[in-house]
Write an enzyme that holds these catalytic residues in place. Structure first.
Site, mmCIF file in Angstrom:
data_model
loop_
_atom_site.group_PDB
_atom_site.id
_atom_site.type_symbol
_atom_site.label_atom_id
_atom_site.label_comp_id
_atom_site.label_asym_id
_atom_site.label_seq_id
_atom_site.Cartn_x
_atom_site.Cartn_y
_atom_site.Cartn_z
ATOM 1 N N GLY A 279 -0.343 5.085 -0.537
ATOM 2 C CA GLY A 279 -1.274 5.875 0.263
ATOM 3 C C GLY A 279 -0.790 6.801 1.035
ATOM 4 N N GLN A 280 -1.444 7.698 1.702
ATOM 5 C CA GLN A 280 -1.228 8.723 2.596
ATOM 6 C C GLN A 280 0.244 8.527 3.437
ATOM 7 O OE1 GLN A 280 -3.530 10.053 5.767
ATOM 8 N NE2 GLN A 280 -2.565 12.016 6.220
ATOM 9 N N ASP B 116 -0.722 -7.146 -5.253
ATOM 10 C CA ASP B 116 -1.886 -7.258 -4.558
ATOM 11 C C ASP B 116 -2.009 -7.890 -3.354
ATOM 12 O OD1 ASP B 116 -4.818 -7.755 -3.899
ATOM 13 O OD2 ASP B 116 -5.635 -7.524 -6.079
ATOM 14 N N GLY C 183 0.756 -1.262 -0.002
ATOM 15 C CA GLY C 183 0.028 -0.048 0.065
ATOM 16 C C GLY C 183 0.929 1.254 0.237
ATOM 17 N N TYR D 101 -14.704 -0.629 8.755
ATOM 18 C CA TYR D 101 -13.587 -0.400 8.952
ATOM 19 C C TYR D 101 -12.722 -0.671 10.463
ATOM 20 C CZ TYR D 101 -8.998 2.814 9.316
ATOM 21 O OH TYR D 101 -7.985 3.543 9.094
HETATM 22 N N1 SER Z 1 -7.776 8.592 9.682
HETATM 23 C C1 SER Z 1 -8.571 7.390 9.551
HETATM 24 C C2 SER Z 1 -10.118 7.804 8.873
HETATM 25 O O1 SER Z 1 -10.449 8.794 9.122
HETATM 26 C C3 SER Z 1 -8.674 6.981 10.734
HETATM 27 O O2 SER Z 1 -7.880 5.846 10.899
HETATM 28 O O3 SER Z 1 -10.692 6.766 8.503
#
Ligand code: SER
Length: 318
Positions: free
Chosen positions: A11-12, A52, A8, A141
């Site tokens: 990503g940020q 992946d 990943g 999540y």
């Molecule tokens: N920064 C994340 C979110 O807002 C939290 O882990 O989903």
């Protein structure tokens, strides 16, 4: 850690962690992976592979070929995007983690797992949230984060695997925008403050959440992964946070640099409900005691640095 594989990587967190690790461990010793190749330091500053994380054979083959000893498992879908597509969130976050653990286990690799404040839920004590407390999250999540924490603990107990992890708060950074999270407002507000002098928040006044500036998050990952294992009691789920604020609090901090900054509200019920289910402020004493967690940036120091960087980048584009 000597030879590290990062999943990943686009990503940020990945776009900053990969160059940070390459500076410490050597460019050739940090293999960045992602589902797509994007031009920039991640794919050009050292080894890069398309990967992946749901393809166990590919993960295993890469770990063998690179003789990796540590995996930083960043591939994941964030909270708000996870609510619009819970099935994909489960598939990426949970199956991706399980498959990566199964590939890392027989090869003796350590694994870093990024958990989150989302691993808590509406009946968690919201203030000074303890390290060990009620975890009944109300988002997919969050479900994947609690399950991930437990799975990593299980692999340590059952197989002696060196799993470690952090419960990240909202992360604020300027290299790459976050995508699909609930805490993203605390990044976007700086860009709008710099370009337009105003921001409309989708999170309501009075909603406090834990936050941290990215340099402190990068430092925390390395400190935890390099910590003496005999000192670690909690392993895959340390509370960490550097500050807690609501939209008014970050606006006040921005006004110290941009006095005419204006904040207004247009609350998004989906992201507001997620924010309401998360803690206001975490107790981080276990992280401090077990591996020396020590963030450097408070809200005003972060604001000054963020605005400097965002304004500089905007000037360069003009
Ligand atoms: N920064 C994340 C979110 O807002 C939290 O882990 O989903």
């Amino acid at each position: 850690m000597k030879k590290i594989l990062v999943t990943g990587s686009n990503g940020q967190i990945g776009v900053e962690l990969v160059p940070y690790l390459r500076k410490i461990y050597g460019s050739g010793n940090v293999v960045a992976t992602a589902r797509k190749k994007v031009p920039g330091p991640v794919s050009e500053g050292g080894p890069f592979e398309i990967l992946d994380v749901r393809d166990g054979n590919a993960v295993g083959a890469l770990l063998d070929r690179e003789k990796t000893d540590s995996v930083i498992n960043l591939a994941g879908v964030l909270s708000a995007r996870g609510e619009s597509d819970p099935q994909t969130a489960w598939d990426t976050n949970m199956n991706g983690l399980y498959i990566t653990l199964e590939a890392a286990r027989p090869r003796g690799c350590a694994l870093f797992f990024p958990s989150s404040i989302a691993a808590f839920g509406p009946n968690t004590p919201p203030k000074n949230t303890p390290q060990d407390t009620i975890q009944r999250p109300s988002t997919m999540y969050g479900v994947t984060k609690v399950a991930g924490e437990l799975l990593c603990d299980y692999y340590h107990l059952k197989y002696g695997m060196d799993t470690r992890g952090l419960r990240f708060p909202g992360l604020i950074s300027y290299e790459a925008l976050p995508g699909g999270g609930t805490t993203d407002y605390a990044v976007h507000i700086y860009y709008d403050a710099a370009s337009r002098g105003k921001y409309t928040s989708y999170i309501a006044r009075g909603s406090f959440m834990d936050m941290m500036y990215m340099p402190d998050a990068l430092d925390a990952v390395v400190r935890l992964m390099e910590a003496d294992p005999s000192k670690l009691i909690h392993r895959s789920a340390f509370n960490i946070s550097a500050m807690s604020f609501d939209p008014e609090g970050i606006a006040e901090s921005i006004k110290k640099v941009i006095p005419n900054f204006e904040l207004s509200y247009d609350v998004d019920p989906v992201r507001q409900a997620i924010a309401d289910s998360w803690p206001d402020s975490l107790d981080c004493s276990a992280a401090r005691e077990e591996w020396g967690f020590a963030p450097k940036y408070d809200l005003d120091a972060m604001t000054r640095d963020m605005l400097d960087r965002v304004m500089y980048a905007a000037d360069m584009q003009r």
